[in-house]
Motif scaffolding. Structure first.
Motif, PDB file in Angstrom:
ATOM      1  N   LYS A  43      27.703   2.675 -22.913  1.00  0.00           N
ATOM      2  CA  LYS A  43      27.613   3.807 -23.700  1.00  0.00           C
ATOM      3  C   LYS A  43      28.369   4.510 -24.505  1.00  0.00           C
ATOM      4  CE  LYS A  43      26.046   4.522 -18.994  1.00  0.00           C
ATOM      5  NZ  LYS A  43      26.964   4.943 -17.290  1.00  0.00           N
ATOM      6  N   VAL A  44      29.635   4.030 -25.217  1.00  0.00           N
ATOM      7  CA  VAL A  44      29.673   4.089 -26.345  1.00  0.00           C
ATOM      8  C   VAL A  44      28.853   4.881 -27.404  1.00  0.00           C
ATOM      9  CG1 VAL A  44      31.704   3.793 -28.175  1.00  0.00           C
ATOM     10  CG2 VAL A  44      31.574   3.027 -25.587  1.00  0.00           C
ATOM     11  N   LYS A  45      27.727   4.285 -27.511  1.00  0.00           N
ATOM     12  CA  LYS A  45      27.327   4.144 -28.622  1.00  0.00           C
ATOM     13  C   LYS A  45      26.475   6.089 -28.946  1.00  0.00           C
ATOM     14  CE  LYS A  45      23.295   2.649 -31.656  1.00  0.00           C
ATOM     15  NZ  LYS A  45      22.000   1.481 -32.115  1.00  0.00           N
ATOM     16  N   SER A  46      25.894   6.202 -27.858  1.00  0.00           N
ATOM     17  CA  SER A  46      25.535   7.662 -27.386  1.00  0.00           C
ATOM     18  C   SER A  46      26.314   8.861 -27.204  1.00  0.00           C
ATOM     19  CB  SER A  46      24.273   7.169 -25.949  1.00  0.00           C
ATOM     20  OG  SER A  46      25.388   6.954 -25.100  1.00  0.00           O
ATOM     21  N   ILE A  47      27.575   8.197 -26.914  1.00  0.00           N
ATOM     22  CA  ILE A  47      28.687   9.469 -26.811  1.00  0.00           C
ATOM     23  C   ILE A  47      29.199   9.946 -28.026  1.00  0.00           C
ATOM     24  CG2 ILE A  47      30.507   8.455 -25.779  1.00  0.00           C
ATOM     25  CD1 ILE A  47      28.507  11.568 -24.387  1.00  0.00           C
ATOM     26  N   VAL A  48      29.088   8.725 -28.901  1.00  0.00           N
ATOM     27  CA  VAL A  48      30.730   9.301 -29.921  1.00  0.00           C
ATOM     28  C   VAL A  48      29.987   9.828 -30.327  1.00  0.00           C
ATOM     29  CG1 VAL A  48      30.099   7.350 -31.977  1.00  0.00           C
ATOM     30  CG2 VAL A  48      32.016   6.930 -30.815  1.00  0.00           C
ATOM     31  N   SER A  49      28.797  10.396 -30.853  1.00  0.00           N
ATOM     32  CA  SER A  49      28.533  11.446 -31.811  1.00  0.00           C
ATOM     33  C   SER A  49      28.997  13.230 -31.323  1.00  0.00           C
ATOM     34  CB  SER A  49      27.774  11.337 -31.872  1.00  0.00           C
ATOM     35  OG  SER A  49      27.648  10.397 -33.044  1.00  0.00           O
ATOM     36  N   HIS A  50      28.869  12.981 -30.530  1.00  0.00           N
ATOM     37  CA  HIS A  50      29.355  13.935 -29.195  1.00  0.00           C
ATOM     38  C   HIS A  50      29.969  14.586 -28.803  1.00  0.00           C
ATOM     39  CE1 HIS A  50      24.649  13.687 -30.091  1.00  0.00           C
ATOM     40  NE2 HIS A  50      24.168  12.669 -29.756  1.00  0.00           N
ATOM     41  N   VAL A  51      31.172  13.867 -29.059  1.00  0.00           N
ATOM     42  CA  VAL A  51      32.231  14.719 -28.053  1.00  0.00           C
ATOM     43  C   VAL A  51      33.665  14.518 -29.229  1.00  0.00           C
ATOM     44  CG1 VAL A  51      32.339  13.338 -25.797  1.00  0.00           C
ATOM     45  CG2 VAL A  51      32.691  12.278 -27.842  1.00  0.00           C
ATOM     46  N   ALA A  52      34.234  15.464 -28.877  1.00  0.00           N
ATOM     47  CA  ALA A  52      35.769  15.469 -29.887  1.00  0.00           C
ATOM     48  C   ALA A  52      37.231  14.162 -28.955  1.00  0.00           C
ATOM     49  CB  ALA A  52      36.538  16.948 -29.369  1.00  0.00           C
ATOM     50  N   MET A  53      37.710  14.256 -28.442  1.00  0.00           N
ATOM     51  CA  MET A  53      38.485  13.473 -27.811  1.00  0.00           C
ATOM     52  C   MET A  53      37.790  12.443 -26.282  1.00  0.00           C
ATOM     53  SD  MET A  53      41.793  14.276 -26.561  1.00  0.00           S
ATOM     54  CE  MET A  53      43.063  14.969 -28.057  1.00  0.00           C
ATOM     55  N   ILE A  54      38.106  11.378 -26.312  1.00  0.00           N
ATOM     56  CA  ILE A  54      37.903  10.650 -25.679  1.00  0.00           C
ATOM     57  C   ILE A  54      39.240   9.730 -24.319  1.00  0.00           C
ATOM     58  CG2 ILE A  54      37.110   8.530 -24.457  1.00  0.00           C
ATOM     59  CD1 ILE A  54      35.120   8.264 -27.061  1.00  0.00           C
ATOM     60  N   HIS A  55      39.776  10.709 -23.362  1.00  0.00           N
ATOM     61  CA  HIS A  55      40.647  10.405 -22.521  1.00  0.00           C
ATOM     62  C   HIS A  55      41.166   9.044 -22.079  1.00  0.00           C
ATOM     63  CE1 HIS A  55      42.161  14.986 -22.017  1.00  0.00           C
ATOM     64  NE2 HIS A  55      40.713  14.899 -22.601  1.00  0.00           N
ATOM     65  N   GLY A  56      39.556   8.221 -21.686  1.00  0.00           N
ATOM     66  CA  GLY A  56      40.327   7.225 -20.629  1.00  0.00           C
ATOM     67  C   GLY A  56      39.990   5.961 -21.502  1.00  0.00           C
ATOM     68  N   VAL A  57      40.478   6.263 -23.225  1.00  0.00           N
ATOM     69  CA  VAL A  57      41.173   4.564 -23.143  1.00  0.00           C
ATOM     70  C   VAL A  57      41.201   4.150 -22.850  1.00  0.00           C
ATOM     71  CG1 VAL A  57      40.542   3.416 -25.452  1.00  0.00           C
ATOM     72  CG2 VAL A  57      39.969   5.441 -25.336  1.00  0.00           C
ATOM     73  N   ASP A  58      41.139   2.557 -22.065  1.00  0.00           N
ATOM     74  CA  ASP A  58      41.395   2.029 -20.881  1.00  0.00           C
ATOM     75  C   ASP A  58      41.364   0.047 -21.332  1.00  0.00           C
ATOM     76  OD1 ASP A  58      39.256   1.275 -19.706  1.00  0.00           O
ATOM     77  OD2 ASP A  58      39.172   2.288 -18.281  1.00  0.00           O
ATOM     78  N   SER A  59      41.505  -0.259 -22.435  1.00  0.00           N
ATOM     79  CA  SER A  59      41.128  -1.518 -22.883  1.00  0.00           C
ATOM     80  C   SER A  59      40.985  -1.442 -24.521  1.00  0.00           C
ATOM     81  CB  SER A  59      39.544  -2.257 -22.371  1.00  0.00           C
ATOM     82  OG  SER A  59      38.722  -2.085 -22.524  1.00  0.00           O
ATOM     83  N   VAL A  60      41.322  -2.629 -24.920  1.00  0.00           N
ATOM     84  CA  VAL A  60      41.204  -2.907 -26.264  1.00  0.00           C
ATOM     85  C   VAL A  60      39.676  -3.129 -26.413  1.00  0.00           C
ATOM     86  CG1 VAL A  60      41.981  -4.687 -28.360  1.00  0.00           C
ATOM     87  CG2 VAL A  60      43.713  -4.282 -25.866  1.00  0.00           C
ATOM     88  N   ARG A  61      39.096  -4.054 -25.145  1.00  0.00           N
ATOM     89  CA  ARG A  61      37.919  -3.872 -25.919  1.00  0.00           C
ATOM     90  C   ARG A  61      37.277  -2.706 -26.047  1.00  0.00           C
ATOM     91  NH1 ARG A  61      34.208  -5.497 -21.187  1.00  0.00           N
ATOM     92  NH2 ARG A  61      32.055  -5.403 -22.392  1.00  0.00           N
ATOM     93  N   LEU A  62      37.386  -1.610 -25.135  1.00  0.00           N
ATOM     94  CA  LEU A  62      36.698  -0.151 -25.767  1.00  0.00           C
ATOM     95  C   LEU A  62      37.384   0.427 -26.421  1.00  0.00           C
ATOM     96  CD1 LEU A  62      34.606   1.998 -24.047  1.00  0.00           C
ATOM     97  CD2 LEU A  62      37.206   2.894 -22.637  1.00  0.00           C
ATOM     98  N   ALA A  63      38.372   0.297 -26.857  1.00  0.00           N
ATOM     99  CA  ALA A  63      38.891   0.789 -28.039  1.00  0.00           C
ATOM    100  C   ALA A  63      38.163   0.414 -29.677  1.00  0.00           C
ATOM    101  CB  ALA A  63      40.472   0.785 -29.015  1.00  0.00           C
ATOM    102  N   LEU A  64      37.510  -1.483 -29.615  1.00  0.00           N
ATOM    103  CA  LEU A  64      37.434  -1.918 -30.774  1.00  0.00           C
ATOM    104  C   LEU A  64      35.572  -0.900 -30.468  1.00  0.00           C
ATOM    105  CD1 LEU A  64      38.765  -5.610 -30.113  1.00  0.00           C
ATOM    106  CD2 LEU A  64      39.554  -3.733 -32.179  1.00  0.00           C
ATOM    107  N   GLU A  65      34.850  -0.924 -29.158  1.00  0.00           N
ATOM    108  CA  GLU A  65      33.749  -0.692 -29.757  1.00  0.00           C
ATOM    109  C   GLU A  65      33.918   0.919 -30.497  1.00  0.00           C
ATOM    110  OE1 GLU A  65      31.498  -2.145 -29.026  1.00  0.00           O
ATOM    111  OE2 GLU A  65      29.385  -0.095 -28.699  1.00  0.00           O
ATOM    112  N   ILE A  66      34.845   1.648 -29.578  1.00  0.00           N
ATOM    113  CA  ILE A  66      34.466   2.884 -30.179  1.00  0.00           C
ATOM    114  C   ILE A  66      34.481   2.602 -31.121  1.00  0.00           C
ATOM    115  CG2 ILE A  66      35.938   5.119 -29.631  1.00  0.00           C
ATOM    116  CD1 ILE A  66      36.354   4.486 -26.818  1.00  0.00           C
ATOM    117  N   ASN A  67      35.300   2.185 -31.859  1.00  0.00           N
ATOM    118  CA  ASN A  67      35.712   2.271 -33.234  1.00  0.00           C
ATOM    119  C   ASN A  67      34.249   1.895 -34.391  1.00  0.00           C
ATOM    120  OD1 ASN A  67      37.259   2.572 -35.796  1.00  0.00           O
ATOM    121  ND2 ASN A  67      37.055   0.158 -36.417  1.00  0.00           N
ATOM    122  N   LYS A  68      34.171   1.488 -33.537  1.00  0.00           N
ATOM    123  CA  LYS A  68      32.866   0.002 -34.284  1.00  0.00           C
ATOM    124  C   LYS A  68      31.800   1.062 -34.243  1.00  0.00           C
ATOM    125  CE  LYS A  68      29.495  -3.085 -32.802  1.00  0.00           C
ATOM    126  NZ  LYS A  68      28.692  -4.543 -32.305  1.00  0.00           N
TER     127      LYS A  68
END
Ligand SMILES: *Cc1c(COP(=O)(O)O)cnc(C)c1O
Length: 227
Positions: free
Chosen positions: A75-100
Motif C-alpha cells: 500500500k506504500v505506493k498509493s499513500i506516499v504522496s499524500h502523507v506528511a509523516m508515517i509513524h509505523g515504519v516497523d521493518s527494514v523492508r518497509l523503509a526500503l519500499e517507502i524510499n523507493k
C-alpha cells in the motif's frame, strides 16, 4: 461530544511540554474532522490507507496527514504522496519500499521507526536490538527520500501505570541513545508516544507527539474495516 472543548482540554495538558497533538480521526466523518479543524487543529492521524485517501480530498489542503498504524508494503505506493509523516515504519523492508516509492513520486517522506515496547506479541515494531542494527547499517544511509525523524511506540494495554511508564521511559532512553550517536541522515527530533489513555504519562516521559482519538472525538462506535 464537544470536539472543540475536548481539543482545548488536551492542548492545555500539552502546554509547556512542547509536544504536538496528532488528532486521530479514524472512523470519523469529515464533518467531525472539520469541527476539529475549525478549532485550529491541523495535524490528523489515520491508521488505514484507504480511509485516509478517501477523506483527504474532502478536507482542506493545509491539513497535515499522518499515517499512524501498521502499513503493508503493497500500500506504500498509493499513500506516499499524500502523507506528511508515517509513524509505523516497523521493518527494514518497509523503509526500503517507502524510499523507493518516494523516489518514484519525487517526494520526501518523514518517517518514525516503530519500536516494540509492549508486552503483547501483537504490536508491531523493531526490537531495540534490531533498531540499533538498522540505524548503524549502511542501508539506512542510502534512503535519500525518507527523513527519519524519530521513534514511535505503543505501550501495553493495561491499567498498570508503572508498567506503561517503564515502557515509555525505555523508549525515551533508546531515543536519547540514538540521538547521541549522531548518525548521518537520522534526526531524532520526534518521539511519538501516548494515546488517550496514557498520554499524560507519555508527556512526563518526554513524548513530542501524542496521538489522541477517543479523548477528542469520543468512543469509536465500531471496529469497521475500511482498508
Ligand atoms: C487509534 C490509535 C490511536 C488513538 O487511540 P485513542 O485511544 O482513541 O486515543 C493512537 N495510535 C494508534 C497507532 C492508533 O491506531
Amino acid at each position: 461530544m464537544n470536539i472543540k472543548r475536548n481539543i482545548e482540554s488536551v492542548l492545555s495538558e500539552l502546554k509547556g511540554s512542547g509536544a504536538k497533538l496528532v488528532a486521530v480521526s479514524k472512523t470519523r466523518p469529515p464533518e467531525e474532522i472539520m469541527e476539529a479543524y475549525a478549532a485550529g487543529q491541523r495535524i490528523f492521524g489515520e491508521n488505514k490507507v484507504q480511509e485516509l485517501l478517501a477523506k483527504r480530498p474532502e478536507l482542506p489542503d493545509d491539513i497535515e496527514w499522518h499515517l499512524i498504524g501498521h502499513l503493508q508494503t503493497n500500500k506504500v505506493k498509493s499513500i506516499v504522496s499524500h502523507v506528511a509523516m508515517i509513524h509505523g515504519v516497523d521493518s527494514v523492508r518497509l523503509a526500503l519500499e517507502i524510499n523507493k516509492q518516494a523516489v518514484n513520486a519525487g517526494k520526501h517522506v518523514q518517517c518514525l521507526l516503530q519500536v516494540h515496547i509492549a508486552e503483547e506479541e501483537t504490536k508491531f515494531g523493531f526490537s531495540p536490538d534490531e533498531l540499533l542494527q538498522f540505524i548503524t547499517s549502511t542501508s539506512v544511509q542510502s534512503l535519500a527520500n525518507i527523513q527519519i525523524k524519530g521513534l514511535m511506540g505503543m505501550a501495553t494495554f493495561t491499567e498498570d501505570k508503572d508498567q506503561i511508564r517503564k515502557e515509555f521511559r525505555g523508549l525515551r532512553k533508546l531515543f536519547d541513545e540514538i540521538k547521541s550517536r549522531q548518525v548521518p541522515g537520522i534526526e531524532m527530533t520526534e518521539l511519538s508516544m501516548g494515546m488517550s489513555s496514557d498520554y499524560k504519562i507519555a508527556l512526563e516521559e518526554g513524548s513530542t507527539l501524542v496521538r489522541i482519538g477517543t479523548s477528542i472525538f469520543g468512543e469509536r462506535i465500531t471496529n469497521k474495516q475500511t482498508a
